[in-house]
Design a protein around this motif. Structure first.
Motif, PDB file in Angstrom:
ATOM      1  N   ALA A 163       4.876   4.637   0.447  1.00 24.94           N
ATOM      2  CA  ALA A 163       4.786   4.974  -0.975  1.00 24.94           C
ATOM      3  C   ALA A 163       4.733   3.663  -1.751  1.00 24.94           C
ATOM      4  N   ALA A 164       3.818   3.573  -2.714  1.00 27.50           N
ATOM      5  CA  ALA A 164       3.654   2.332  -3.473  1.00 27.50           C
ATOM      6  C   ALA A 164       3.512   2.603  -4.957  1.00 27.50           C
ATOM      7  N   HIS A 165       4.064   1.685  -5.738  1.00 28.51           N
ATOM      8  CA  HIS A 165       3.926   1.663  -7.195  1.00 28.51           C
ATOM      9  C   HIS A 165       2.894   0.585  -7.519  1.00 28.51           C
ATOM     10  N   ALA A 166       1.741   1.005  -8.044  1.00 28.13           N
ATOM     11  CA  ALA A 166       0.644   0.062  -8.247  1.00 28.13           C
ATOM     12  C   ALA A 166       0.133   0.100  -9.675  1.00 28.13           C
ATOM     13  N   GLY A 167       0.792  -0.659 -10.550  1.00 28.73           N
ATOM     14  CA  GLY A 167       0.229  -0.937 -11.854  1.00 28.73           C
ATOM     15  C   GLY A 167      -0.832  -2.014 -11.700  1.00 28.73           C
ATOM     16  N   TRP A 168      -1.332  -2.523 -12.799  1.00 26.41           N
ATOM     17  CA  TRP A 168      -2.405  -3.515 -12.660  1.00 26.41           C
ATOM     18  C   TRP A 168      -1.904  -4.790 -11.990  1.00 26.41           C
ATOM     19  N   LYS A 169      -0.676  -5.197 -12.309  1.00 23.90           N
ATOM     20  CA  LYS A 169      -0.150  -6.421 -11.691  1.00 23.90           C
ATOM     21  C   LYS A 169       0.037  -6.250 -10.192  1.00 23.90           C
ATOM     22  N   GLY A 170       0.631  -5.139  -9.799  1.00 26.14           N
ATOM     23  CA  GLY A 170       0.854  -4.903  -8.387  1.00 26.14           C
ATOM     24  C   GLY A 170      -0.440  -4.749  -7.610  1.00 26.14           C
ATOM     25  N   ALA A 171      -1.384  -3.999  -8.184  1.00 27.86           N
ATOM     26  CA  ALA A 171      -2.664  -3.801  -7.507  1.00 27.86           C
ATOM     27  C   ALA A 171      -3.410  -5.123  -7.367  1.00 27.86           C
ATOM     28  N   LEU A 172      -3.424  -5.908  -8.436  1.00 26.23           N
ATOM     29  CA  LEU A 172      -4.089  -7.211  -8.388  1.00 26.23           C
ATOM     30  C   LEU A 172      -3.385  -8.137  -7.405  1.00 26.23           C
ATOM     31  N   GLY A 173      -2.067  -8.033  -7.310  1.00 21.57           N
ATOM     32  CA  GLY A 173      -1.293  -8.890  -6.428  1.00 21.57           C
ATOM     33  C   GLY A 173      -1.301  -8.474  -4.971  1.00 21.57           C
ATOM     34  N   GLY A 174      -1.859  -7.283  -4.681  1.00 20.38           N
ATOM     35  CA  GLY A 174      -2.008  -6.879  -3.286  1.00 20.38           C
ATOM     36  C   GLY A 174      -0.971  -5.918  -2.746  1.00 20.38           C
ATOM     37  N   VAL A 175      -0.279  -5.168  -3.600  1.00 13.74           N
ATOM     38  CA  VAL A 175       0.764  -4.267  -3.108  1.00 13.74           C
ATOM     39  C   VAL A 175       0.193  -3.168  -2.212  1.00 13.74           C
ATOM     40  N   LEU A 176      -1.031  -2.727  -2.486  1.00 15.75           N
ATOM     41  CA  LEU A 176      -1.608  -1.659  -1.672  1.00 15.75           C
ATOM     42  C   LEU A 176      -1.912  -2.152  -0.265  1.00 15.75           C
ATOM     43  N   GLU A 177      -2.509  -3.325  -0.162  1.00 16.62           N
ATOM     44  CA  GLU A 177      -2.796  -3.908   1.150  1.00 16.62           C
ATOM     45  C   GLU A 177      -1.502  -4.252   1.893  1.00 16.62           C
ATOM     46  N   ALA A 178      -0.497  -4.716   1.154  1.00 18.00           N
ATOM     47  CA  ALA A 178       0.786  -5.050   1.780  1.00 18.00           C
ATOM     48  C   ALA A 178       1.442  -3.801   2.355  1.00 18.00           C
ATOM     49  N   THR A 179       1.288  -2.669   1.679  1.00 19.18           N
ATOM     50  CA  THR A 179       1.837  -1.416   2.188  1.00 19.18           C
ATOM     51  C   THR A 179       1.137  -1.007   3.476  1.00 19.18           C
ATOM     52  N   VAL A 180      -0.176  -1.121   3.484  1.00 17.42           N
ATOM     53  CA  VAL A 180      -0.948  -0.808   4.693  1.00 17.42           C
ATOM     54  C   VAL A 180      -0.511  -1.708   5.848  1.00 17.42           C
ATOM     55  N   ASP A 181      -0.367  -2.998   5.585  1.00 18.09           N
ATOM     56  CA  ASP A 181       0.046  -3.945   6.634  1.00 18.09           C
ATOM     57  C   ASP A 181       1.431  -3.596   7.176  1.00 18.09           C
ATOM     58  N   ALA A 182       2.340  -3.213   6.273  1.00 18.31           N
ATOM     59  CA  ALA A 182       3.695  -2.857   6.699  1.00 18.31           C
ATOM     60  C   ALA A 182       3.693  -1.580   7.533  1.00 18.31           C
ATOM     61  N   MET A 183       2.808  -0.648   7.199  1.00 19.71           N
ATOM     62  CA  MET A 183       2.680   0.564   8.007  1.00 19.71           C
ATOM     63  C   MET A 183       2.158   0.229   9.400  1.00 19.71           C
ATOM     64  N   ILE A 184       1.201  -0.665   9.471  1.00 23.08           N
ATOM     65  CA  ILE A 184       0.660  -1.088  10.769  1.00 23.08           C
ATOM     66  C   ILE A 184       1.750  -1.742  11.606  1.00 23.08           C
ATOM     67  N   ASP A 185       2.619  -2.509  10.960  1.00 22.65           N
ATOM     68  CA  ASP A 185       3.742  -3.119  11.677  1.00 22.65           C
ATOM     69  C   ASP A 185       4.671  -2.064  12.277  1.00 22.65           C
ATOM     70  N   GLN A 186       4.667  -0.867  11.697  1.00 23.71           N
ATOM     71  CA  GLN A 186       5.512   0.235  12.187  1.00 23.71           C
ATOM     72  C   GLN A 186       4.767   1.148  13.158  1.00 23.71           C
ATOM     73  N   GLY A 187       3.547   0.756  13.524  1.00 20.74           N
ATOM     74  CA  GLY A 187       2.814   1.523  14.520  1.00 20.74           C
ATOM     75  C   GLY A 187       1.625   2.304  14.014  1.00 20.74           C
ATOM     76  N   ALA A 188       1.331   2.226  12.717  1.00 24.03           N
ATOM     77  CA  ALA A 188       0.176   2.931  12.171  1.00 24.03           C
ATOM     78  C   ALA A 188      -1.116   2.235  12.584  1.00 24.03           C
ATOM     79  N   ALA A 189      -2.211   2.971  12.544  1.00 28.10           N
ATOM     80  CA  ALA A 189      -3.543   2.423  12.789  1.00 28.10           C
ATOM     81  C   ALA A 189      -4.320   2.445  11.484  1.00 28.10           C
ATOM     82  N   ARG A 190      -4.938   1.348  11.137  1.00 27.56           N
ATOM     83  CA  ARG A 190      -5.610   1.231   9.842  1.00 27.56           C
ATOM     84  C   ARG A 190      -6.582   2.383   9.587  1.00 27.56           C
ATOM     85  N   ASP A 191      -7.387   2.718  10.577  1.00 25.02           N
ATOM     86  CA  ASP A 191      -8.409   3.742  10.355  1.00 25.02           C
ATOM     87  C   ASP A 191      -7.852   5.162  10.387  1.00 25.02           C
TER      88      ASP A 191
END
Length: 248
Positions: free
Chosen positions: A120-148
């Protein structure tokens, strides 16, 4: 009044919801399901609202102290107190309920149905520009998720028609990536209309994630949604916070 819970078809059978303001105990300018303990609403009433969400989700709510950052917390045990300062959470632990608060910013819920990881991510313009969405995806992958395999749904957020910004705002995005000009439309008196949702979808899809928006604008529907910008325009003293939640 019964809680109103919006769901995203893309997230399938995982327990999740973008809660509207309906069905809450708050009154006055906070009328409805205000789940923001950082607001000036009565703390006992906010606790009642959050308890109703927890009951609907089937477990205690996990959250963070949101600061418009790209920081992500991995929930793998009891949450530290006070809440960590971050803007996203991920987990692979069954039964955990991850939550995000918003009032115009994008609430984004993530699920990898093949590998049992949520975010779950909170993505205002600052967070989205700063990469919070990609960071969430990366953290999920670290927990065993697959990007696709990751699916992401953006819930009620401020739409482009309601999001007027100035030239300095545009310059901030252009300095990061000139291609972001396509998310700005000409507005009145030399100002611009920013497509926050389109930008969020672009960042998610560029990260290799299947993504959609539920189609709800927070600003334009005061009966269902809180909105920081609408409150500012109305010169009200404060505003409620919507909650989005997902449970593995």
């Amino acid at each position: 009044m019964t809680l109103e819970i919006l769901r995203a078809e893309l997230l399938g059978g995982v327990t999740h919801g973008f809660f509207t303001r309906k069905g809450g105990a708050s009154s006055g300018i906070f009328a409805g399901l205000n789940c923001g303990s950082g607001s000036s609403d009565l703390s006992d009433v906010v606790a009642v609202n959050r308890d109703r969400v927890a009951e609907a989700m089937g477990g205690p709510l996990r959250g963070v102290h949101q600061v418009h950052s790209s920081d992500v917390v991995t929930v793998d045990g009891p949450m530290p107190q006070p809440q960590p300062r971050a803007d996203a959470l991920v987990t692979a632990r069954a039964g955990e309920v991850l939550t995000i608060l918003t009032a115009d910013c994008q609430p984004v819920l993530f699920h990898d149905p093949d590998n049992g990881v949520i975010g779950a991510a909170h993505a205002g313009w600052k967070g989205a520009l700063g990469g919070v969405l990609e960071a969430t995806v990366d953290a999920m992958i670290d927990q065993g998720a697959a990007r696709d395999s990751i699916r992401a749904a953006i819930g009620p957020s401020i739409s482009q028609a309601a999001y007027e910004v100035g030239e300095e705002f545009l310059d901030t995005f252009m300095a990061e990536d000139p291609d972001t000009l396509r998310f700005f439309a000409n507005g009145r008196d030399g100002r611009y209309q920013f497509d926050l949702i389109g930008y969020g979808l672009h960042r998610l899809r560029s990260a290799g994630v299947t993504a959609e928006w539920t189609g709800h604008c927070t600003y334009s529907d005061p009966e269902r949604f809180y909105s920081y910008r609408r409150t500012t325009h109305a010169k009200e003293a404060d505003y409620g916070r919507l909650i989005a939640a997902i449970r593995l």
